[in-house]
Scaffold this active site. Structure first.
Site, PDB file in Angstrom:
ATOM      1  N   CYS A  48      25.464 -21.913  11.992  1.00 20.67           N
ATOM      2  CA  CYS A  48      25.247 -21.481  13.374  1.00 20.67           C
ATOM      3  C   CYS A  48      26.542 -21.300  14.155  1.00 20.67           C
ATOM      4  O   CYS A  48      26.656 -20.398  15.005  1.00 20.67           O
ATOM      5  CB  CYS A  48      24.321 -22.456  14.091  1.00 20.67           C
ATOM      6  SG  CYS A  48      22.641 -22.495  13.399  1.00 20.67           S
TER       7      CYS A  48
ATOM      8  N   ASP B  50      13.493  -6.788   6.275  1.00 22.41           N
ATOM      9  CA  ASP B  50      13.369  -7.400   4.951  1.00 22.41           C
ATOM     10  C   ASP B  50      13.311  -8.918   5.140  1.00 22.41           C
ATOM     11  O   ASP B  50      13.182  -9.415   6.270  1.00 22.41           O
ATOM     12  CB  ASP B  50      14.513  -6.979   4.027  1.00 22.41           C
ATOM     13  CG  ASP B  50      15.870  -7.552   4.442  1.00 22.41           C
ATOM     14  OD1 ASP B  50      15.965  -8.173   5.523  1.00 22.41           O
ATOM     15  OD2 ASP B  50      16.838  -7.389   3.672  1.00 22.41           O
TER      16      ASP B  50
ATOM     17  N   TYR C 182       9.368  -0.383   4.273  1.00 24.68           N
ATOM     18  CA  TYR C 182      10.723  -0.929   4.383  1.00 24.68           C
ATOM     19  C   TYR C 182      11.762   0.068   3.857  1.00 24.68           C
ATOM     20  O   TYR C 182      12.765   0.348   4.522  1.00 24.68           O
ATOM     21  CB  TYR C 182      10.849  -2.248   3.621  1.00 24.68           C
ATOM     22  CG  TYR C 182      12.299  -2.622   3.409  1.00 24.68           C
ATOM     23  CD1 TYR C 182      13.053  -3.132   4.450  1.00 24.68           C
ATOM     24  CD2 TYR C 182      12.927  -2.378   2.188  1.00 24.68           C
ATOM     25  CE1 TYR C 182      14.402  -3.420   4.288  1.00 24.68           C
ATOM     26  CE2 TYR C 182      14.266  -2.654   2.010  1.00 24.68           C
ATOM     27  CZ  TYR C 182      15.001  -3.178   3.063  1.00 24.68           C
ATOM     28  OH  TYR C 182      16.336  -3.443   2.896  1.00 24.68           O
TER      29      TYR C 182
ATOM     30  N   GLU D  50      18.182   0.248  -2.585  1.00 23.37           N
ATOM     31  CA  GLU D  50      17.087  -0.445  -1.906  1.00 23.37           C
ATOM     32  C   GLU D  50      15.927  -0.737  -2.855  1.00 23.37           C
ATOM     33  O   GLU D  50      15.304  -1.796  -2.776  1.00 23.37           O
ATOM     34  CB  GLU D  50      16.609   0.369  -0.702  1.00 23.37           C
ATOM     35  CG  GLU D  50      17.606   0.446   0.445  1.00 23.37           C
ATOM     36  CD  GLU D  50      17.912  -0.913   1.057  1.00 23.37           C
ATOM     37  OE1 GLU D  50      17.154  -1.882   0.829  1.00 23.37           O
ATOM     38  OE2 GLU D  50      18.916  -1.020   1.780  1.00 23.37           O
TER      39      GLU D  50
END
Length: 344
Positions: A200, A141, A123, A42
């Site tokens: 989509c 994020d 975060y 991270e």
């Protein structure tokens, strides 16, 4: 069915079938991953792509397989191993955090306790708590910002919309499998709900996506107009003597802090540099390298000269030119080195 009631189950089902295989990740259904590997990944992934991070992550975990090994490593070795990954304050914070965790004996398991570690922000604390310890935490994020902005059709521009994005992200984060949910959101934003041309028809959340119903989901999130970055000028010096080049280690804070570099004229202190060369020499123009930082762009002139002796009036070290790749120079100075060496 509301967005809140249907999102988690649909997304987790999609994740179970499509989760990316990453060296720091535990696949769905597996035991929770090592918090050290989650934390390290991270930190590396902040403002950096997965493709760029993978070789660095593998190099770090091979050399320092746990937080105790990393905490015991010399600062200069860690900074050199980080060279090229950019945003070097992350590496300095990595060292501080590793030593704090080693002193505690292990990583804290809650978001609140993780936030107390040096250099570890909201975060990262949420990501570790959810992914490594199975705690419910809201992980947001850039990918999650994009997915949530579209899912709820948030029209307020960034960064002002972040409070609402977090509220909406919290409304769909499940009590169970929060870590998988966070990673699923990241994967969805990375591969399906992309910045341009979102796919989509492949999205598991299409039924409840408000932005998709408008016909232009790529419009969201609304971002402020970027300002043109100012351009700075500076000079760096390649000083040779008997097959070696003079390198300095920068102060521990500030631009490229703690990294080995070629000496320069102080351009990083703000405005154009005014420090003199560390050695009197007959300088030759080797060319110019350009590099973009977060807040400005830099045009760095490279001067090349020969030293008649090993005496230099600034602290540093002579480094074998044929081993310059092992010096761990940050990208800017690696560019300057390659520019000089290409002329031999």
């Amino acid at each position: 069915m509301t967005i809140q009631s249907g999102t988690a189950s649909a997304l987790l089902a999609w994740y179970d079938a499509h989760a990316r295989e990453l060296p720091w990740r535990a696949q769905p259904g597996a035991a929770l991953p090592d918090p050290y590997r989650v934390w390290l990944s991270e930190v590396m992934l902040q403002q950096t792509t997965v493709a760029a991070v993978k070789p660095y992550f593998e190099k770090f975990t091979e050399r320092w397989p746990d937080v105790f090994a990393l905490a015991a490593a010399p600062d200069e070795d860690i900074m050199a191993a980080w060279a090229g990954l950019g945003y070097y304050s992350r590496a300095r914070n990595l060292v501080k955090c590793a030593r704090a965790v080693a002193e505690l004996g292990s990583f804290p398991e809650t978001e609140a306790e993780l936030l107390k570690l040096p250099g570890l922000g909201a975060y990262t604390a949420a990501a570790i708590a959810s992914i490594a310890f199975g705690q419910r935490a809201v992980v947001v994020d850039a990918n999650v910002e994009r997915v949530v902005s579209r899912l709820f059709a948030i029209e307020q521009p960034l960064p002002g919309s972040r409070k609402q994005i977090r509220i909406d992200a919290a409304s769909i984060t499940p009590e169970q499998r929060a870590g998988d949910f966070a990673q699923a959101m990241m994967d969805l934003g990375s591969g399906i709900c992309t910045t341009r041309d979102p796919k989509c028809l492949l999205c598991p959340l299409i039924a409840g996506c408000k932005a998709q119903k408008t016909g232009d989901p790529a419009r969201l999130p609304v971002k402020p107009v970027k300002k043109a970055k100012p351009v700075r000028q500076g000079t760096t010096f390649w000083i040779e003597h008997d097959g070696k080049v003079w390198l300095e280690t920068r102060e521990g804070t500030g631009m490229l802090g703690g990294m080995r570099s070629l000496p320069d004229d102080g351009w990083h202190s703000g405005g154009d540099g005014d420090r003199k060369a560390p050695h009197a020499a007959k300088w030759q123009d080797a060319g110019v390298v350009r590099h973009t930082f977060t807040h400005f762009s830099l045009e760095l002139s490279v001067k090349r000269g020969l030293a008649e002796s090993t005496e230099i009036n600034r602290s540093g070290e002579w480094w074998p030119i044929d081993q310059i790749e092992s010096a761990g120079l940050p990208t800017l100075f690696a560019k300057a080195a390659r520019l000089v060496l290409a002329q031999d």
